[in-house]
Design an enzyme around this catalytic site. Structure first.
Site, short mmCIF file in Angstrom:
data_model
loop_
_atom_site.label_atom_id
_atom_site.label_comp_id
_atom_site.label_asym_id
_atom_site.label_seq_id
_atom_site.Cartn_x
_atom_site.Cartn_y
_atom_site.Cartn_z
N ASN A 10 -5.43 47.12 -94.71
CA ASN A 10 -6.43 46.31 -94.01
C ASN A 10 -5.76 45.00 -93.62
OD1 ASN A 10 -8.58 44.84 -93.09
ND2 ASN A 10 -9.68 44.76 -95.05
N TRP A 11 -5.40 44.90 -92.35
CA TRP A 11 -4.69 43.68 -91.89
C TRP A 11 -5.63 42.49 -91.78
CZ3 TRP A 11 -0.92 45.17 -87.28
CH2 TRP A 11 0.12 45.97 -87.78
N LYS A 12 -6.92 42.72 -91.90
CA LYS A 12 -7.91 41.63 -91.70
C LYS A 12 -7.61 40.94 -90.35
CE LYS A 12 -8.59 41.58 -96.65
NZ LYS A 12 -8.87 40.88 -97.87
N HIS A 95 -17.19 45.71 -95.92
CA HIS A 95 -16.21 44.90 -96.66
C HIS A 95 -16.89 43.62 -97.16
CE1 HIS A 95 -12.71 42.51 -97.62
NE2 HIS A 95 -12.03 43.64 -97.66
N GLU A 165 -13.82 47.76 -104.39
CA GLU A 165 -13.09 46.49 -104.27
C GLU A 165 -13.84 45.42 -105.06
OE1 GLU A 165 -10.36 46.66 -100.49
OE2 GLU A 165 -12.04 45.32 -100.22
N SER A 213 -6.06 43.25 -104.40
CA SER A 213 -4.73 42.71 -104.69
C SER A 213 -3.74 43.75 -105.18
CB SER A 213 -4.82 41.59 -105.72
OG SER A 213 -5.46 40.49 -105.15
#
Ligand code: 13P
Length: 255
Positions: A10-12, A95, A165, A213
């Site tokens: 997930n590159w955000k 998310h 998450e 993380s």
């Protein structure tokens, strides 16, 4: 039940330019010739998809959000049909960074339904912002799953992926703490139970990922002992070397 392992990046909202996006994607793509058992997905900002899809046939592309419509007067929005047409096959939904803008389980439910109709696979994110002594986080995750997946048919459930998450472990959370593989295992078992109560054996092929993380140092521990079928990686997916290493670890840990 045999479930194919997966690693999702997930590159955000990164990187800033097309050039950087292509460089990062290309560096990952070039290093993946040996991948056979792992499904690799990268979710960049969607405006990069058009160029990135030409750089690899091995990496699936995903989006980070979608609007639950088809076409119409919805200023600023992009629909599932448009994302599919563009070349994405997955979409991250629910998310925590989007939930923090006020997105509700009911909003996410509509997005999941819209995505499934056109053949986009939703990666539904669930997770608590903090842990409490009374284990209230289990019921919070149960509610997230039940409300986000309300009205989804048993036939479609295997297309959904759930990513656990815990918000308190995500790299962008101030004062974050490390989650352990045991935390992931307990929640993965719980999520399987919630799904099986709701969807029966059809949910057995649904994949559960851990995200929070994950890096190249702890990926093996989560894959071996976290009860999950793969990983959803944020920050470390912006470093080609680290991301490729995580994929390698996943590949080696697959049967
Ligand atoms: P980090 O890996 O940066 O903690 O991000 C996790 C995440 O939010 C992936 O969707």
């Amino acid at each position: 039940m045999e479930r194919k392992k997966m690693v999702v990046g997930n590159w955000k909202m990164n990187p800033l330019t097309h050039k950087e996006a292509e460089k990062l994607f290309d560096a990952v793509a070039k290093s993946l010739l040996w991948v056979k058992k792992t499904e690799v997905v990268i979710c960049p900002p969607f405006l990069y998809v058009e160029k990135l899809k030409k750089l690899s046939r091995k990496i699936f592309l995903g989006a980070q959000d979608v609007f639950p419509g088809d076409v119409g007067a919805f200023t600023g929005e992009v629909s599932s049909g448009m994302l599919y047409e563009l070349g994405t096959r997955y979409v991250i939904l629910g998310h925590s960074e989007r939930r923090s803008f006020g997105e509700s389980n009911s909003d996410i439910n509509k997005k999941i339904k819209g995505a499934l109709v056109v053949g986009l696979r939703p990666i539904l994110c669930v997770g608590e912002s903090a842990r409490d002594e009374n284990h209230g986080y289990f019921s919070l995750v149960k509610t997230q799953i039940e409300e986000c997946l309300a009205g989804i048919s048993k036939n479609s459930i295997s297309k959904v992926i759930i990513a656990y998450e815990p918000i308190w472990a995500i790299s962008s959370t101030p004062g974050r703490k490390d989650a352990t593989a045991q935390d992931s295992l307990e929640m993965a078992i719980f999520i399987r139970k919630v799904l099986s109560d709701k969807f029966g054996k059809d949910s057995g092929s649904l994949r559960i990922l851990y995200g929070g993380s994950v890096n190249e140092k702890d990926a093996l521990e989560f894959l071996k002992n976290g009860g999950v079928d793969g990983l959803l990686v944020g920050k470390a997916s912006l470093d080609a070397k680290k991301f490729v290493e995580i994929i390698k670890i996943c590949e080696q840990s697959s049967k």
